[in-house]
Structures are given as C-alpha cells and as structure tokens.
Write a protein that holds these residues in place. Structure first.
Motif, PDB file in Angstrom:
ATOM      1  N   TRP A   1       0.857  -1.197   0.000  1.00 49.58           N
ATOM      2  CA  TRP A   1       0.000   0.000   0.000  1.00 49.58           C
ATOM      3  C   TRP A   1       0.893   1.247   0.000  1.00 49.58           C
ATOM      4  N   PRO A   2       1.595   1.529  -1.087  1.00 45.47           N
ATOM      5  CA  PRO A   2       2.604   2.597  -1.100  1.00 45.47           C
ATOM      6  C   PRO A   2       2.071   3.991  -0.770  1.00 45.47           C
ATOM      7  N   HIS A   3       0.870   4.330  -1.247  1.00 50.34           N
ATOM      8  CA  HIS A   3       0.321   5.664  -0.967  1.00 50.34           C
ATOM      9  C   HIS A   3      -0.027   5.800   0.517  1.00 50.34           C
ATOM     10  N   PHE A   4      -0.635   4.787   1.043  1.00 52.24           N
ATOM     11  CA  PHE A   4      -0.975   4.768   2.463  1.00 52.24           C
ATOM     12  C   PHE A   4       0.290   4.836   3.314  1.00 52.24           C
ATOM     13  N   TYR A   5       1.278   4.030   2.967  1.00 47.83           N
ATOM     14  CA  TYR A   5       2.556   4.012   3.693  1.00 47.83           C
ATOM     15  C   TYR A   5       3.221   5.389   3.674  1.00 47.83           C
ATOM     16  N   LYS A   6       3.242   6.003   2.499  1.00 49.12           N
ATOM     17  CA  LYS A   6       3.892   7.303   2.362  1.00 49.12           C
ATOM     18  C   LYS A   6       3.221   8.356   3.231  1.00 49.12           C
ATOM     19  N   HIS A   7       1.904   8.391   3.212  1.00 46.46           N
ATOM     20  CA  HIS A   7       1.179   9.405   3.987  1.00 46.46           C
ATOM     21  C   HIS A   7       1.370   9.194   5.487  1.00 46.46           C
ATOM     22  N   VAL A   8       1.276   7.943   5.928  1.00 42.11           N
ATOM     23  CA  VAL A   8       1.367   7.662   7.365  1.00 42.11           C
ATOM     24  C   VAL A   8       2.769   7.923   7.899  1.00 42.11           C
ATOM     25  N   THR A   9       3.774   7.442   7.200  1.00 45.37           N
ATOM     26  CA  THR A   9       5.155   7.555   7.701  1.00 45.37           C
ATOM     27  C   THR A   9       5.735   8.945   7.533  1.00 45.37           C
ATOM     28  N   ASN A  10       5.072   9.808   6.764  1.00 46.20           N
ATOM     29  CA  ASN A  10       5.560  11.174   6.582  1.00 46.20           C
ATOM     30  C   ASN A  10       4.695  12.211   7.286  1.00 46.20           C
ATOM     31  N   TYR A  11       3.721  11.763   8.046  1.00 44.70           N
ATOM     32  CA  TYR A  11       2.803  12.696   8.701  1.00 44.70           C
ATOM     33  C   TYR A  11       3.530  13.441   9.825  1.00 44.70           C
ATOM     34  N   LEU A  12       3.397  14.771   9.825  1.00 41.28           N
ATOM     35  CA  LEU A  12       4.098  15.620  10.787  1.00 41.28           C
ATOM     36  C   LEU A  12       3.244  15.936  12.010  1.00 41.28           C
ATOM     37  N   LYS A  13       3.922  16.062  13.143  1.00 42.12           N
ATOM     38  CA  LYS A  13       3.227  16.467  14.365  1.00 42.12           C
ATOM     39  C   LYS A  13       2.670  17.878  14.256  1.00 42.12           C
ATOM     40  N   SER A  14       3.410  18.749  13.598  1.00 40.56           N
ATOM     41  CA  SER A  14       2.962  20.124  13.403  1.00 40.56           C
ATOM     42  C   SER A  14       3.374  20.577  12.016  1.00 40.56           C
ATOM     43  N   GLY A  15       2.692  21.569  11.500  1.00 38.89           N
ATOM     44  CA  GLY A  15       2.993  22.038  10.157  1.00 38.89           C
ATOM     45  C   GLY A  15       1.941  21.559   9.171  1.00 38.89           C
ATOM     46  N   LYS A  16       2.266  21.702   7.898  1.00 34.48           N
ATOM     47  CA  LYS A  16       1.304  21.390   6.853  1.00 34.48           C
ATOM     48  C   LYS A  16       1.406  19.926   6.440  1.00 34.48           C
TER      49      LYS A  16
END
Length: 507
Positions: free
Chosen positions: A458-473
C-alpha cells in the motif's frame, strides 16, 4: 585525402550546430571527448536540460532543481551548462557557489577543462581563456565573459553575474524583462549547487546563516534582475535554501505559470522512486539504482532517504509516528474478531480510507487497506467487495458528511455479494481530528501491527502515514484518522474464543 577532410569538416559543422541547439547533445558530445565513454541519458537528464533551455531563452529567471546526489546535476547544470552558454555568448558571466570552496573551484576548473578540449576549440574558436586570468577562483574569456567560483560562505567581490541592464530609451522606470530573446543573447547566471552540507543543515545556526547570506549578499551579486538564479541539489531540511526561498518568494511546478510570473521560483523536484499512471513504483534511473537497491537504502536510513533522495524533507523529531511493528504471521491461538474502520472521503481532495484488521487481545493486525481518492461510485463497490472478501464481522463508518449514506449503500452491495456476516455501525465523529490523531499516536504505535511488506503493498498509504508531521502542513490526514479510529475502538467489541480459520495466515 581531400574528400576525407571535407567529410570531417562537415561532421564538425553538424556537431557545432547540434551543440549550440541542445545542452544535452553538448553534454553527450564533450563527455565522450573527455572520458571516452558515453554519457548514459535518462528521462531526468532530459527534464533538467529542458528547464535549462528555458533559462537560456529567458523564459525562466528563478529555478530550483532538487534531485538526489550523484544523479548528474553538476555535470549538466554547472559544467556543461556554462561551457554551452559560453559557446553561445563568450561574453556571458557566471558566479558559481557551493557549500565547499574546493567543490566550487573544482567545478570551475572542470568548465575550463571542457573549453580547452581540442574539439571545443575547433567548434568554438571565439571562446578563449584570457591569459593571466587562468585561476580556479576567477577567470575570464577574451570576450569579457568568465566565471567566479567560491563557497556560499565565501566573499564575492569585483564580479557580477550576467549583464548590466541597458538604459531604457523611453526613460521608463519599469525594466523590460523580455530583453533576452534568444539563446545567443544569454548573458550569464548565478548558479548555486548544494548550498549546504547535509550534516550542517541539521544545525539551525548554520542553516540560517546561509539563508541570511543569500538575502544579504548572494542574490545581489547579479548585474540585473533579469539574470537567472539557479539553486540545485538534494533537499537537506524543510528550511534549507530551497525551502527558504520558496517560502519567501512563492513557487510553482507549472512551467507556463512560471513563464508568466517571473517573480516565482520554478521548481523541478525529481524523487528517485517514481510512479506510473497505474500507481506502480519504479526506479528513476535503473542504471544508477534499482528499486530493490533504493528500498534497501530507505531501510538503512529512512530520514536521509526521504529527504535527500525523495526530495521530501522533514525534521528528524517532527514525525507523528515511530517505526511501526510488523508481522509475517498472525498468532494462531488467541481470541480475535475481524473488524474494519472506514473514513469516508467527504471533500473533493479527501481520500477514502478503509482498514480491515484482526483485533487480538494485545493488538490489531492490519490485513488490508483501501486508500483512494476515486469518487463514491467507484469506492462503494470496492469497499463492499473488501468487506465480503475478508469476511469482516464489524465495520464502523464515520457518518459525518455523507458517511451514513455511504454505509447504507455499501451494506446493500455486500448483501448482493451474499455477505450476511458483516454488521455495519455508523457514528458521528465530533472531536477535532488533529487533536485525536496527536493524542492517539503512541497508542497507534503500540497496538497496530503492519504486514512486513506494507510499504510496497500500500505505497500511498505508507507514504502518507510515515511522513505525517506532528505540526505544520500535511497534505492529507485521512489515513491517520482511520488508524486513530482503529485504536479508539480497541477492546470495545466481544472477542471470539478459539482459533478462527484465518488465524496464522499471512495475507
């Protein structure tokens, strides 16, 4: 002998025309002359050269090229760009900066090495290095052009890039930004290659010093506001020089928009892992790295890979989630229940996220993820098929903004598929999404188990989850919202005693 000489002269004439017409041909031609081997051309070389051609014709003035190290950016955008442009206009002037004084000087010397090649001198006799100025740091052509090379922290005095503006005959204060109409009139550029070392970019003091120096000194070393500035290199930090100028001046990835608004930076960002029209991943340059090699690099250091190779810089301490737990087999002896949690795409840019998982006494084992921005007419049957395929016991659907109608339609379609097992539960989620995600992030890391190959599955899901920031955009939070829902309802339903038919199977 005379026929041979005529044929050789014809070849040189053709080579000259092709070199003047194309930076890429120029690069290939003189690479072979220097190293006696072919320059291996890939699609990203063509992309870079196409942008540089737009610079030469005056269509672009501010350019950022972000690409991984050792992917030929310096060969194209410094060595051969300058030697090519000097062939077009021997009076053109260049300032070249890099984080290291020695690197900048070596690149300056490399440009001269091309100019001194026998074939270059035969094709472009007007480009001649002025005697007495043949140093690495600063040198001139007999036509008045030249190169000044130093570090981004070094002093640039007595030299400006490009040509001084011509006086406006109409005495109009506004300057004509279209005065460079052809490549032959190109007057030079300011070229910054790797403005800061990756390890220095983690220091706010060193990073801000380079950014402040760019504002106070570097960008003012051009002889005209029409002189192009090219910043290139791998990303090193969200607020490295590329990030800093994009935030300050604005940027676009649309070439036509950049041509019409020269105040914005044109961004060419090229990650080493690409996606085709079907969402399948492939390596940018197989000659350099295969997809398997790239994934091993990612496993070794995810932060470095994401920043320098995928051009997706993030602060080391700024990610929402730690490394996820993974599994190859689900424990075979445990109380379990199969569940699904669905966050419906309720806005135009949202993604539907549906996670199917086995809930055991100690955690949730993710079996399948449906993550897409397709319209409801597509996602409803897809979701119904997912529930039927995995024989889900309980499926929770957020009923906000159309979620209840979505659940009703999906339930109808699951019954048509003869799935009478799944119980659908809709509910309204009224709490703040960002707060929920943040407060439950540790719980997600502690309770959720991903299949060991989830980043390729699930590359799109993986990318979004593992790159999600605590703060910011963050570009999206649907995947994180869905994971949060999984752990929020952990332990809320009665577990089945015994070993189910699917336990122990790696799906």
């Amino acid at each position: 002998m005379e026929a041979i000489a005529v044929n050789e002269a014809k070849k040189l004439k053709v080579a000259k025309v092709k070199c003047l017409k194309s930076i890429l041909f120029h690069t290939r031609y003189f690479f072979m002359e220097q190293y006696k081997r072919k320059f291996v051309v890939n699609s990203h070389h063509e992309q870079v050269c196409n942008v540089l051609e737009q610079v030469l014709t005056g269509n672009l003035v501010k350019v950022i090229i972000n690409i991984a190290p050792r992917y030929s950016k310096t060969e194209l955008a410094v060595k051969n760009f300058i030697s090519h442009a000097l062939a077009l206009n021997p009076a053109s002037r260049y300032i070249h900066l890099s984080f290291s004084d020695s690197l900048a000087l070596d690149n300056s010397e490399a440009v001269k090495d091309i100019l001194k090649l026998e074939k270059y001198r035969m094709l472009f006799p007007d480009v001649e290095i002025k005697k007495g100025s043949d140093s690495k740091k600063k040198w001139y052509t007999t036509a008045g052009g030249g190169v000044y090379a130093t570090s981004t922290a070094g002093q640039v005095t007595g030299f400006g890039a490009g040509a001084v503006d011509k006086e406006n005959e109409d005495d109009n204060e506004e300057l004509d930004l279209d005065f460079i109409e052809t490549k032959e009139e190109f007057a030079g550029a300011l070229i910054i290659d790797d403005p800061i070392k990756p390890e220095d970019a983690e220091s706010e003091t060193k990073r801000e010093r380079i950014n402040a120096r760019y504002d106070s000194t570097i960008k003012n070393r051009v002889n005209s506001r029409k002189t192009p500035i090219i910043i290139m290199g791998q990303r090193t930090h969200p607020n490295d020089l590329s990030g800093y100028v994009m935030e300050s001046d604005g940027f676009t990835t649309d070439l036509e928009e950049a041509k019409s608004d020269l105040s914005k930076w044109f961004l060419l960002s090229i990650p080493v892992i690409q996606e085709d029209e079907n969402g399948n991943e492939y390596a940018l340059w197989e000659f350099k790295h295969s997809l398997e090699e790239l994934r091993k690099m990612e496993d070794t250091n995810k932060h470095v890979f994401g920043t320098q190779y995928m051009q997706n810089p993030q602060p080391k301490e700024g990610l929402m989630y730690d490394t996820f737990k993974t599994y190859t087999h689900i424990p075979a002896t445990a109380k379990t229940i199969r569940k699904a949690y669905i966050d419906v795409a309720d806005k135009g840019k949202d993604n539907l996220c549906s996670i199917v998982y086995d809930e055991l006494e100690h955690g949730c084992y993710v079996l399948d993820v449906l993550y897409t921005n397709l319209p409801m007419r597509d996602t409803q049957p897809m979701t119904a098929m997912q529930q039927a395929k995995f024989k889900v016991n309980i499926c929770r659907v957020e009923s906000n903004n159309g979620g209840e109608g979505f659940a009703t339609e999906v339930e109808k379609q699951t019954r048509i598929l003869k799935n009478h097992l799944t119980t659908f539960k809709t509910f309204h989620q009224g709490d703040n999404k960002e707060v929920r995600i943040f407060n439950n992030s540790a719980k997600v890391n502690n309770l959720v188990y991903m299949p060991v190959d989830w980043k390729t599955r699930w590359p799109h899901f993986y990318k979004h989850v593992t790159n999600y920031l605590k703060s910011g955009k963050n570009s999206s939070d649907d995947a994180e919202d869905c994971l949060t829902g999984v752990v929020e309802y952990f332990g809320e339903d009665k577990l089945t005693t015994g070993t189910p038919a699917w336990a122990g199977v790696f799906r």
